[in-house]
Scaffold this motif. Structure first.
Motif, PDB file in Angstrom:
ATOM      1  N   GLY A   1       0.806  -1.218   0.000  1.00  6.46           N
ATOM      2  CA  GLY A   1       0.000   0.000   0.000  1.00  6.46           C
ATOM      3  C   GLY A   1       0.830   1.256   0.000  1.00  6.46           C
ATOM      4  N   LYS A   2       2.101   1.163  -0.376  1.00  8.94           N
ATOM      5  CA  LYS A   2       2.925   2.371  -0.462  1.00  8.94           C
ATOM      6  C   LYS A   2       3.730   2.350  -1.758  1.00  8.94           C
ATOM      7  N   GLY A   3       4.313   3.416  -2.099  1.00  5.25           N
ATOM      8  CA  GLY A   3       5.074   3.500  -3.342  1.00  5.25           C
ATOM      9  C   GLY A   3       4.443   4.476  -4.291  1.00  5.25           C
ATOM     10  N   GLU A   4       5.155   4.862  -5.307  1.00  2.58           N
ATOM     11  CA  GLU A   4       4.682   5.800  -6.293  1.00  2.58           C
ATOM     12  C   GLU A   4       4.478   5.093  -7.620  1.00  2.58           C
ATOM     13  N   ASN A   5       4.019   5.819  -8.615  1.00  2.00           N
ATOM     14  CA  ASN A   5       3.929   5.242  -9.947  1.00  2.00           C
ATOM     15  C   ASN A   5       5.347   4.825 -10.392  1.00  2.00           C
ATOM     16  N   SER A   6       5.456   3.696 -11.063  1.00  2.54           N
ATOM     17  CA  SER A   6       6.783   3.194 -11.469  1.00  2.54           C
ATOM     18  C   SER A   6       6.708   2.554 -12.842  1.00  2.54           C
ATOM     19  N   SER A   7       7.862   2.366 -13.448  1.00  4.37           N
ATOM     20  CA  SER A   7       7.944   1.676 -14.729  1.00  4.37           C
ATOM     21  C   SER A   7       9.260   0.891 -14.768  1.00  4.37           C
ATOM     22  N   PHE A   8       9.268  -0.206 -15.475  1.00  4.08           N
ATOM     23  CA  PHE A   8      10.479  -1.037 -15.599  1.00  4.08           C
ATOM     24  C   PHE A   8      10.288  -1.977 -16.772  1.00  4.08           C
ATOM     25  N   GLU A   9      11.388  -2.674 -17.137  1.00  4.84           N
ATOM     26  CA  GLU A   9      11.323  -3.680 -18.198  1.00  4.84           C
ATOM     27  C   GLU A   9      11.452  -5.054 -17.569  1.00  4.84           C
ATOM     28  N   CYS A  10      10.778  -6.024 -18.162  1.00  4.26           N
ATOM     29  CA  CYS A  10      10.747  -7.367 -17.574  1.00  4.26           C
ATOM     30  C   CYS A  10      10.449  -8.374 -18.664  1.00  4.26           C
ATOM     31  N   ASP A  11      10.883  -9.618 -18.448  1.00  2.00           N
ATOM     32  CA  ASP A  11      10.556 -10.713 -19.375  1.00  2.00           C
ATOM     33  C   ASP A  11       9.282 -11.392 -18.920  1.00  2.00           C
ATOM     34  N   TYR A  12       8.437 -11.709 -19.887  1.00  3.82           N
ATOM     35  CA  TYR A  12       7.160 -12.357 -19.586  1.00  3.82           C
ATOM     36  C   TYR A  12       7.024 -13.626 -20.404  1.00  3.82           C
ATOM     37  N   LEU A  13       6.129 -14.461 -19.998  1.00  2.00           N
ATOM     38  CA  LEU A  13       5.933 -15.778 -20.621  1.00  2.00           C
ATOM     39  C   LEU A  13       4.589 -15.814 -21.310  1.00  2.00           C
ATOM     40  N   ARG A  14       4.591 -16.143 -22.640  1.00  2.00           N
ATOM     41  CA  ARG A  14       3.336 -16.324 -23.357  1.00  2.00           C
ATOM     42  C   ARG A  14       2.743 -17.690 -23.030  1.00  2.00           C
ATOM     43  N   LYS A  15       1.492 -17.852 -23.431  1.00  2.00           N
ATOM     44  CA  LYS A  15       0.807 -19.134 -23.207  1.00  2.00           C
ATOM     45  C   LYS A  15       1.511 -20.259 -23.950  1.00  2.00           C
ATOM     46  N   ASN A  16       2.104 -19.971 -25.113  1.00  2.00           N
ATOM     47  CA  ASN A  16       2.745 -21.019 -25.922  1.00  2.00           C
ATOM     48  C   ASN A  16       4.134 -21.356 -25.419  1.00  2.00           C
ATOM     49  N   GLY A  17       4.577 -20.695 -24.316  1.00  2.00           N
ATOM     50  CA  GLY A  17       5.851 -21.043 -23.723  1.00  2.00           C
ATOM     51  C   GLY A  17       7.002 -20.154 -24.128  1.00  2.00           C
ATOM     52  N   THR A  18       6.815 -19.248 -24.998  1.00  2.00           N
ATOM     53  CA  THR A  18       7.908 -18.369 -25.430  1.00  2.00           C
ATOM     54  C   THR A  18       7.955 -17.141 -24.552  1.00  2.00           C
ATOM     55  N   PHE A  19       9.158 -16.564 -24.474  1.00  2.00           N
ATOM     56  CA  PHE A  19       9.361 -15.355 -23.684  1.00  2.00           C
ATOM     57  C   PHE A  19       9.401 -14.138 -24.593  1.00  2.00           C
ATOM     58  N   PHE A  20       9.093 -13.012 -23.964  1.00  2.00           N
ATOM     59  CA  PHE A  20       9.238 -11.749 -24.679  1.00  2.00           C
ATOM     60  C   PHE A  20       9.511 -10.670 -23.653  1.00  2.00           C
ATOM     61  N   SER A  21      10.123  -9.605 -24.126  1.00  2.00           N
ATOM     62  CA  SER A  21      10.434  -8.486 -23.229  1.00  2.00           C
ATOM     63  C   SER A  21       9.375  -7.409 -23.400  1.00  2.00           C
ATOM     64  N   ALA A  22       9.074  -6.771 -22.300  1.00  2.00           N
ATOM     65  CA  ALA A  22       8.049  -5.730 -22.321  1.00  2.00           C
ATOM     66  C   ALA A  22       8.397  -4.662 -21.315  1.00  2.00           C
ATOM     67  N   LYS A  23       7.930  -3.472 -21.615  1.00  2.00           N
ATOM     68  CA  LYS A  23       8.056  -2.367 -20.674  1.00  2.00           C
ATOM     69  C   LYS A  23       6.732  -2.206 -19.928  1.00  2.00           C
ATOM     70  N   VAL A  24       6.854  -2.031 -18.620  1.00  2.00           N
ATOM     71  CA  VAL A  24       5.662  -2.022 -17.751  1.00  2.00           C
ATOM     72  C   VAL A  24       5.566  -0.674 -17.036  1.00  2.00           C
ATOM     73  N   TRP A  25       4.347  -0.085 -17.085  1.00  2.00           N
ATOM     74  CA  TRP A  25       4.044   1.083 -16.266  1.00  2.00           C
ATOM     75  C   TRP A  25       3.014   0.644 -15.222  1.00  2.00           C
ATOM     76  N   MET A  26       3.265   0.959 -13.973  1.00  2.00           N
ATOM     77  CA  MET A  26       2.396   0.482 -12.886  1.00  2.00           C
ATOM     78  C   MET A  26       1.808   1.676 -12.122  1.00  2.00           C
ATOM     79  N   LYS A  27       0.554   1.460 -11.706  1.00  2.00           N
ATOM     80  CA  LYS A  27      -0.122   2.481 -10.876  1.00  2.00           C
ATOM     81  C   LYS A  27      -0.996   1.765  -9.863  1.00  2.00           C
ATOM     82  N   ARG A  28      -0.898   2.193  -8.643  1.00  2.00           N
ATOM     83  CA  ARG A  28      -1.709   1.600  -7.572  1.00  2.00           C
ATOM     84  C   ARG A  28      -3.049   2.360  -7.459  1.00  2.00           C
TER      85      ARG A  28
END
Length: 581
Positions: free
Chosen positions: A534-561
């Motif tokens: 319940g604390k923190g500010e808006n943030s953004s970062f890059e991360c690897d994610y997993l598709r349903k078919n099992g492959t990975f991809f990189s994405a940039k994420v913006w987060m807001k609480r």
């Protein structure tokens, strides 16, 4: 008539009286409530009707869903009025009405039904129904009409009963008058005929009571024609021409004429005067007939009024022109605490017992009477009884004249109206209280309407925001997802396309399935900390994610609480990077 149904319990008069004495205090408003029998084969309508009628504060309502049971109840209990549906199994409302009237019940009867055919209405009224009310529409309106019609029918029935009782009491009073005396109502119908009249005319009371069309004049003139008594009610110019002497003093008529009686032609003196109701309205006329010899100058009016006053519950007295009291009725003791002989020996006692606040008005009234010598409107004032209690009195006066219009004195009738005054005071207080309550209710309604208006405005704004959110969520080309405790609660089609999921699978997707443990990095850990702490500010970062078919991809994420009362939500914008790491 026996019924196979068990009769509902109907509270007796003692029940209502005992209820009105709770905590040792008698509540007169409970004793005054009218008992209503409400009949309908639909229990839900009975419950609603009972609620509305009793909420008015004027009625105790007994309900019944079977007309045969209702008939047994009417025969064994007292009700002030009956309200009945028309169409019921076994017996309809009009058939019940016919049965009730057949066995002599005069209780007010109101048909309250959804059937509105004209022939049904006509039949109901012809069979003795007081009113016919059609159901339907707004409950408040239709039950307000029903309450009004019940009240009118009860008051009308009570007035009729009171009129019959009054005529019966008048008949007993007149029977004690030593002179031949009879009375008529405003329709010229005979309502009293004493024994002296029977002896004078040879016609019995049984044969004359209720007769109209001037039939009472037949024994005197051999024709049914208006007489002296009829002049009190209507003007018949030719009647005066039949008299030897005729004197009219305001509303009192004294006349002499020749009439035919059993013993032949006689000269009689007829004194006619109006009969008044308790509200001081003329409700008929009374006449006395005396046989007189030629040259007789005066009748024994004082003796006649003594006989009437003796039986009257009102305090009556006769003042001569010198203001001496020639006669005072026994009712003076009960009304004032003083005996009749005390007023006769000390006429000033009448003025001495006037309440000080009303004395000047009383003296003005007396001066008016002295200056005019005829009947005056009633006057209300207070007296102080011998015991110190205060009573309200209604004073009515009429002048008494003899032959040649000679003034003989004033007849005074004093009636106790204390109970009526107290009732008027309570009613005025209740009206003020009701007006205050109504004003409070109106203010509450205004506040509620104002709040409703604000709520409607807020709802409209929320709908606009919701539409904007829906547009942003579903039309964006970026993946948007909202998490709560690691579970997706909403996402758009762009998000599903990026991760290779179908729309109906979005409820099964978890954050663990998108980010395997072996690729966790500090930014991802902050993702969970950000959502849960319940604390923190808006943030953004890059991360690897997993598709349903099992492959990975990189994405940039913006987060807001997103914070709501009782819950923390996490909204993520995900944009796939076009290079691989």
């Amino acid at each position: 008539m026996q019924s196979r149904y068990k009769l509902p319990e109907v509270p007796s008069a003692s029940f209502y009286f005992s209820k009105s004495r709770e905590n040792g205090v008698i509540r007169s408003e409970d004793c005054l409530k009218k008992r209503i029998l409400y009949i309908d084969d639909e229990d839900s309508l009975l419950e609603i009707g009972k609620l509305y009628l009793e909420r008015s504060g004027n009625f105790f309502v007994t309900v019944c869903n079977d007309p045969m049971v209702a008939y047994d109840m009417i025969n064994t209990n007292f009700f002030d009025a009956i309200v009945s549906d028309y169409e019921m199994p076994g017996m309809n409302g009009i058939e019940l009405l016919i049965l009730i009237r057949k066995y002599g019940h005069s209780v007010p009867f109101i048909i309250f039904t959804g059937k509105g055919r004209e022939e049904v209405v006509i039949q109901a009224l012809n069979e003795g129904a007081d009113f016919y009310i059609q159901k339907g529409g707004d409950n408040n309106s239709q039950f307000a009409e029903l309450i009004h019609k019940i009240t009118v029918s009860i008051e009308r029935n009570q007035a009729l009963s009171a009129k019959m009782e009054s005529e019966h009491r008048l008949s007993h009073i007149i029977s004690a008058i030593p002179d031949a005396t009879f009375a008529i109502d405003t329709n010229h119908r005979v309502i009293a005929w004493n024994r002296k009249m029977e002896g004078l005319t040879g016609i019995s009371e049984y044969d004359m009571i209720g007769k109209g069309d001037f039939l009472y004049s037949l024994p005197f003139t051999n024709t049914a024609e208006p007489g002296i008594i009829d002049l009190i009610i209507h003007d018949f110019p030719d009647v005066e021409k039949t008299c030897v002497k005729f004197i009219r003093e305001n509303l009192v008529i004294t006349a002499e004429k020749y009439v035919l009686v059993n013993s032949g032609e006689k000269k009689v003196r007829i004194c006619a005067a109006p009969l008044y109701s308790s509200q001081n309205f003329i409700i008929g006329a009374i006449a006395t007939i005396q046989e007189i010899s030629e040259g007789c100058a005066c009748c024994n009016q004082l003796e006649m009024y003594k006989q009437i006053a003796l039986l009257s519950p009102d305090w009556e007295y006769w003042e001569n022109p010198s203001h001496d009291i020639l006669y005072c009725s026994p009712a003076s003791l009960q009304l004032t605490g003083y005996k009749p002989e005390q007023f006769i020996s000390s006429p000033s006692l009448v003025q001495d017992i006037i309440h000080p606040d009303d004395l000047e008005l009383y003296l003005d009234h007396i001066r008016t009477v002295e200056n005019t010598y005829f009947f005056h409107p009633s006057f209300e004032f207070r007296i102080v009884m011998k015991c110190g209690n205060i009573r309200w009195i209604e004073r009515n006066t009429s002048s008494i004249t003899g032959m040649n219009n000679q003034f003989m004195g004033t007849l005074v009738s004093n009636r106790d109206i204390t109970q009526r005054k107290e009732m008027e005071k309570r009613l005025n207080s209740q009206n003020i209280e009701n007006d205050t309550k109504i004003e409070r209710i109106r203010k509450m309604e205004d506040r509620i309407l104002e709040k409703n208006s604000l709520l409607l405005t807020t709802l409209r704004e929320l709908r606009v925001c919701e539409q904007k959110f829906q547009t942003l969520l579903y039309e964006s080309n970026k993946g948007i997802v909202i998490f709560q405790s690691g579970t997706i609660i909403e996402c758009n089609n762009a998000f599903l396309n990026i991760f290779g999921y179908l729309p109906d699978e979005k409820k099964t997707i978890t954050l663990d399935a998108l980010i395997p443990y072996f690729v966790f990095n500090p930014d991802v850990e902050r993702t969970f900390d950000y959502e849960n702490s319940g604390k923190g500010e808006n943030s953004s970062f890059e991360c690897d994610y997993l598709r349903k078919n099992g492959t990975f991809f990189s994405a940039k994420v913006w987060m807001k609480r997103i914070q709501f009362p009782g819950s923390n939500l996490l909204m993520m914008h995900i944009e796939e990077l076009k290079f691989s790491q």
